[in-house]
Design an enzyme around this catalytic site. Structure first.
Site, mmCIF file in Angstrom:
data_model
loop_
_atom_site.group_PDB
_atom_site.id
_atom_site.type_symbol
_atom_site.label_atom_id
_atom_site.label_comp_id
_atom_site.label_asym_id
_atom_site.label_seq_id
_atom_site.Cartn_x
_atom_site.Cartn_y
_atom_site.Cartn_z
ATOM 1 N N ASP A 1 2.545 6.941 -4.336
ATOM 2 C CA ASP A 1 1.468 5.979 -4.091
ATOM 3 C C ASP A 1 0.196 6.422 -4.833
ATOM 4 O O ASP A 1 -0.896 6.418 -4.265
ATOM 5 C CB ASP A 1 1.215 5.844 -2.581
ATOM 6 N N HIS B 1 -2.337 9.482 6.849
ATOM 7 C CA HIS B 1 -0.921 9.842 6.739
ATOM 8 C C HIS B 1 -0.712 11.025 5.807
ATOM 9 O O HIS B 1 -1.619 11.411 5.070
ATOM 10 C CB HIS B 1 -0.108 8.640 6.234
ATOM 11 N N GLN C 1 5.309 7.752 3.487
ATOM 12 C CA GLN C 1 3.972 8.079 4.013
ATOM 13 C C GLN C 1 4.014 8.011 5.536
ATOM 14 O O GLN C 1 4.068 6.918 6.107
ATOM 15 C CB GLN C 1 2.926 7.117 3.434
ATOM 16 N N ARG D 1 -14.309 10.301 0.439
ATOM 17 C CA ARG D 1 -13.781 8.950 0.681
ATOM 18 C C ARG D 1 -12.643 9.075 1.685
ATOM 19 O O ARG D 1 -11.633 9.730 1.418
ATOM 20 C CB ARG D 1 -13.263 8.340 -0.617
ATOM 21 N N ASP E 1 -9.683 7.667 3.370
ATOM 22 C CA ASP E 1 -8.737 6.625 2.984
ATOM 23 C C ASP E 1 -8.171 5.901 4.206
ATOM 24 O O ASP E 1 -7.868 6.521 5.228
ATOM 25 C CB ASP E 1 -7.589 7.307 2.216
ATOM 26 N N GLU F 1 -13.027 3.594 3.520
ATOM 27 C CA GLU F 1 -12.181 2.657 2.775
ATOM 28 C C GLU F 1 -11.473 1.805 3.826
ATOM 29 O O GLU F 1 -10.441 2.183 4.379
ATOM 30 C CB GLU F 1 -11.176 3.406 1.889
ATOM 31 N N HIS G 1 -8.639 0.443 -7.943
ATOM 32 C CA HIS G 1 -7.245 0.747 -8.315
ATOM 33 C C HIS G 1 -6.243 -0.057 -7.487
ATOM 34 O O HIS G 1 -5.063 -0.076 -7.792
ATOM 35 C CB HIS G 1 -6.986 2.241 -8.137
ATOM 36 N N ASP G 2 -6.725 -0.691 -6.425
ATOM 37 C CA ASP G 2 -5.823 -1.453 -5.558
ATOM 38 C C ASP G 2 -5.799 -2.929 -5.945
ATOM 39 O O ASP G 2 -6.553 -3.376 -6.798
ATOM 40 C CB ASP G 2 -6.250 -1.294 -4.095
ATOM 41 N N ARG H 1 0.468 -2.772 -8.997
ATOM 42 C CA ARG H 1 -0.913 -2.285 -9.087
ATOM 43 C C ARG H 1 -1.071 -1.373 -10.301
ATOM 44 O O ARG H 1 -2.176 -1.172 -10.803
ATOM 45 C CB ARG H 1 -1.300 -1.519 -7.811
HETATM 46 C C1 GLC Z 1 -5.682 3.163 0.287
HETATM 47 C C2 GLC Z 1 -5.549 3.417 -1.181
HETATM 48 C C3 GLC Z 1 -4.287 2.800 -1.677
HETATM 49 C C4 GLC Z 1 -3.120 3.356 -0.919
HETATM 50 C C5 GLC Z 1 -3.333 3.259 0.596
HETATM 51 C C6 GLC Z 1 -2.379 4.122 1.334
HETATM 52 O O1 GLC Z 1 -5.807 1.822 0.578
HETATM 53 O O2 GLC Z 1 -6.664 2.915 -1.855
HETATM 54 O O3 GLC Z 1 -4.123 2.984 -3.049
HETATM 55 O O4 GLC Z 1 -1.951 2.672 -1.260
HETATM 56 O O5 GLC Z 1 -4.610 3.711 0.971
HETATM 57 O O6 GLC Z 1 -2.711 5.467 1.169
#
Ligand code: GLC
Length: 653
Positions: A141, A184, A252, A282, A284, A326, A395-396, A520
């Site tokens: 990922d 995770h 994950q 950051r 996540d 995020e 990036h998403d 992506r």
């Molecule tokens: C966040 C990241 C993304 C990832 C997800 C799971 O949203 O930006 O790229 O797939 O977390 O870790």
């Protein structure tokens, strides 16, 4: 705050601390601990107060904070104190960020350092280096499946390289942002391995179930994040013969914050990265931190308590370090990640402005700002000392995460409108020049998100193919318009690497089996450094790079663009325009009128209709970006197609 129960507990904890910790001079640590302890105790008690070992867990928590404080370098402790004194430092207009993948941007960590002058040339002074920690060899990922939270993946370099990068960036006054993937781990993480080998202690780090009873109950209300590639929220683990909660990909494993050991481990990791020199962390996927049967398992109250606790603890050990939330969730939910019922931010100081991002994409496709105006008006006011991370794309995937009620208010029917947007960006709409792809298509809910690079989504890829100079120019104008919005809106603009060069989709990922099913990767480029030289000579790229460079330089000179919740949205009566006034509350008469035209035709705006706040000396009115006087017919301003103005009548300084 002084309160007897927590005060006597604090005294008890201090008595229990290891002699090694007690021997140290921890003056600043203790004053901060005293100041935050009431909150820390209350939050920790709300989360874990019913446990018999509550006091031991509290001692452990304080030990972790103290232990990491002891390891904090003198330089970083000085940074903490300087930022405490100048606590609004991050609201300044001087910050402009870029997010990047290490391998795609420059190969490895040392490669990033060797490109430091590139950041400086563009004006970037905040760099978000996306995950660089040890992760599975194949699908990971993009590194967001972490196998070791304290070690750098050898493909990216070493921990020493990272420390060196942090030091060198600091010398250049560039802030370093690093991820901590709090929700995770990868299934290769030591905790997961130990869980697999049958250790109950570590099975308790995750949500692990013997049969489908509980998973099935969860599934009734939990949405799917990657419905095409990772349907469902649980994965059967053959070795254990049990079901593991895996909200994202099946590799994950979701961490279980009902267990205080998980919280304490994660806090230790956050502080560890703060001590390696991260200015900003950051966090996540924070919306997912707490799971409850019968809910979507997103944005739960306890997820907020966890974040508040993380913040309070971090303020004791490393108060200069900021958190980015995020949380790509509904507009009314995102705002809560700054903290609720407070004046100043008490959870994360920074949050991704996913609502604004999605609304801008709506305005591009519809060529009007109806929903953008409506959506921003509905966005609740954020707290003081909190700021947005404004971005055009990251990036998403791009999710159309605005509210249905706003869509209705803007005069559209939600379902067909969303369908139109997806079609527009993914090539299903005949008139559209966009080259995106559908992502996360969910047949059950009808939900679809969008992948594709900024340049390809605004038509540059198609325009280059047909070698159509007008279409190229239109795409360049749109790219600059979108960036100008992130620069002027209020908050920290975050560019995404490659966008400064108009990078189009990269289809190489389809040849890599670990990436092929995740489109992506189409917008996760590998920078060709020879091509970057075209920023000096190639017209299209040059226009974008130079435009951004200029925009950044000008933004930094405009105190009105600092973020003190000092944006007033103006109703112009013209649906194609998105217009607002910025005004620095600490500087008299420092206003900038920002006007953005999303239409492909020129649009007009009657300045006198905007009332006294927008009164300008028309003869001196100037666009701060181009340096030109805008076109005016009496008090009617004419804004060219897909252009923006940053207007002021103050004399040139
Ligand atoms: C966040 C990241 C993304 C990832 C997800 C799971 O949203 O930006 O790229 O797939 O977390 O870790």
């Amino acid at each position: 705050m002084y309160e007897q129960v927590s005060h006597s507990l604090l005294n008890h904890i201090l008595d229990q601390l290891e002699p090694e910790i007690r021997r140290r001079d921890l003056r600043h640590f203790y004053t901060r601990l005293g100041a935050n302890f009431y909150a820390i105790h209350t939050l920790f008690h709300q989360l874990y107060g019913d446990r018999d070992d509550f006091k031991q867990q509290m001692v452990r928590l304080v030990e972790v904070m103290a232990g990491q404080y002891i390891h904090r370098s003198a330089t970083l402790r000085d940074v903490d104190i300087a930022r405490e004194q100048n606590h609004n430092w991050f609201l300044s207009q001087e910050w402009v960020g870029m997010a990047l993948y290490t391998d795609g941007f420059a190969g490895d960590i040392n490669g990033i350092l060797s490109r430091a002058s590139y950041f400086q040339e563009l004006g970037i002074n905040l760099v978000h280096v996306m995950p660089i920690l040890r992760c599975p060899e194949g699908a990971s990922d993009g590194g967001y499946a972490v196998s070791d939270f304290r070690n750098v993946d050898k493909r990216a370099g070493t921990l020493e390289d990272l420390r060196n990068l942090a030091r060198e960036l600091r010398k250049r006054k560039i802030l370093l942002t690093l991820d901590v993937v709090v929700n995770h781990t990868s299934d290769e993480h030591e905790w997961a391995r130990l869980a697999r080998s049958g250790e109950q202690n570590y099975q308790d780090y995750y949500y692990i179930f013997n049969n489908r009873d509980v998973p099935d109950m969860f599934e009734e209300t939990m949405p799917e994040i990657f419905p095409e590639t990772a349907p469902g929220n649980f994965t059967y683990d053959e070795t254990m013969g049990k079901w593991v909660m895996t909200v994202f990909n099946n590799y994950q494993w979701d961490l279980n914050y009902n267990n205080p050991a998980v919280f304490i481990e994660m806090l230790d990791i956050i502080l560890f990265w703060a001590n390696q020199g991260a200015d900003i962390i950051r966090l996540d996927a924070v919306a997912f931190l707490w799971k409850k049967i019968g809910t979507t398992c997103q944005n739960e109250r306890e997820a907020h308590l966890i974040l508040q606790l993380m913040k309070d603890c971090c303020q004791v050990t490393a108060p200069g370090v900021l958190f980015i939330a995020e949380a790509i969730v509904a507009p009314v939910e995102i705002i809560k990640y700054f903290g609720e019922d407070a004046v100043i931010a008490k959870e994360c100081e920074i949050a991704y402005n996913a609502t604004f991002m999605a609304l801008m994409w709506d305005a591009v496709a519809t060529k009007n700002a109806r929903l953008l105006n409506q959506g921003i008006r509905s966005l609740p006011n954020k707290l003081n000392r909190a700021t947005w991370l404004n971005y055009v794309r990251c990036h998403d995937d791009i999710g159309l995460g605005f509210d249905d009620t706003d869509i209705v208010q803007a005069g559209y029917d939600p379902q067909p409108h969303r369908r139109f947007l997806v079609d527009w960006y993914t090539g299903a709409y005949a008139d559209s020049p966009a080259r995106g792809q559908p992502f996360g298509v969910n047949d059950k809910t009808g939900d679809t998100r969008i992948s594709g690079s900024l340049a390809s989504l605004v038509g540059l890829e198609a325009a280059l193919e047909t070698d159509d100079p007008d279409a190229i120019q239109r795409s360049v104008n749109l790219i600059l318009l979108l960036h100008s919005l992130t620069m002027s809106f209020g908050g920290i603009p975050l560019l995404y690497y490659g966008d400064e060069l108009g990078t189009i989709n990269n289809y190489d990922y389809t040849n890599d089996t670990s990436k092929a099913n995740d489109n992506r990767w189409i917008h996760r480029p590998r920078i060709d450094w020879e091509m970057t030289e075209l920023r000096y000579s190639h017209n299209t790229i040059q226009q974008i790079f130079n435009g951004l460079q200029k925009m950044i330089a000008i933004r930094k000179t405009l105190p009105a663009f600092a973020d003190y919740n000092n944006r007033e949205l103006l109703d112009t009566g013209n649906p194609h325009l998105f217009t607002f006034m910025r005004n620095n509350p600490f500087i008299i008469n420092d206003k900038v009128l920002v006007v953005n035209n999303f239409d492909s035709s020129p649009q007009s705006l009657t300045l006198s209709d905007l009332g006294p706040r927008a009164s300008f000396n028309y003869a001196q009115l100037r666009d701060l970006y181009s340096g030109e006087s805008p076109r005016l017919f009496k008090d009617q301003l004419v804004i060219p197609p897909q252009r923006f103005y940053w207007l002021s009548d103050r004399s040139c300084s």
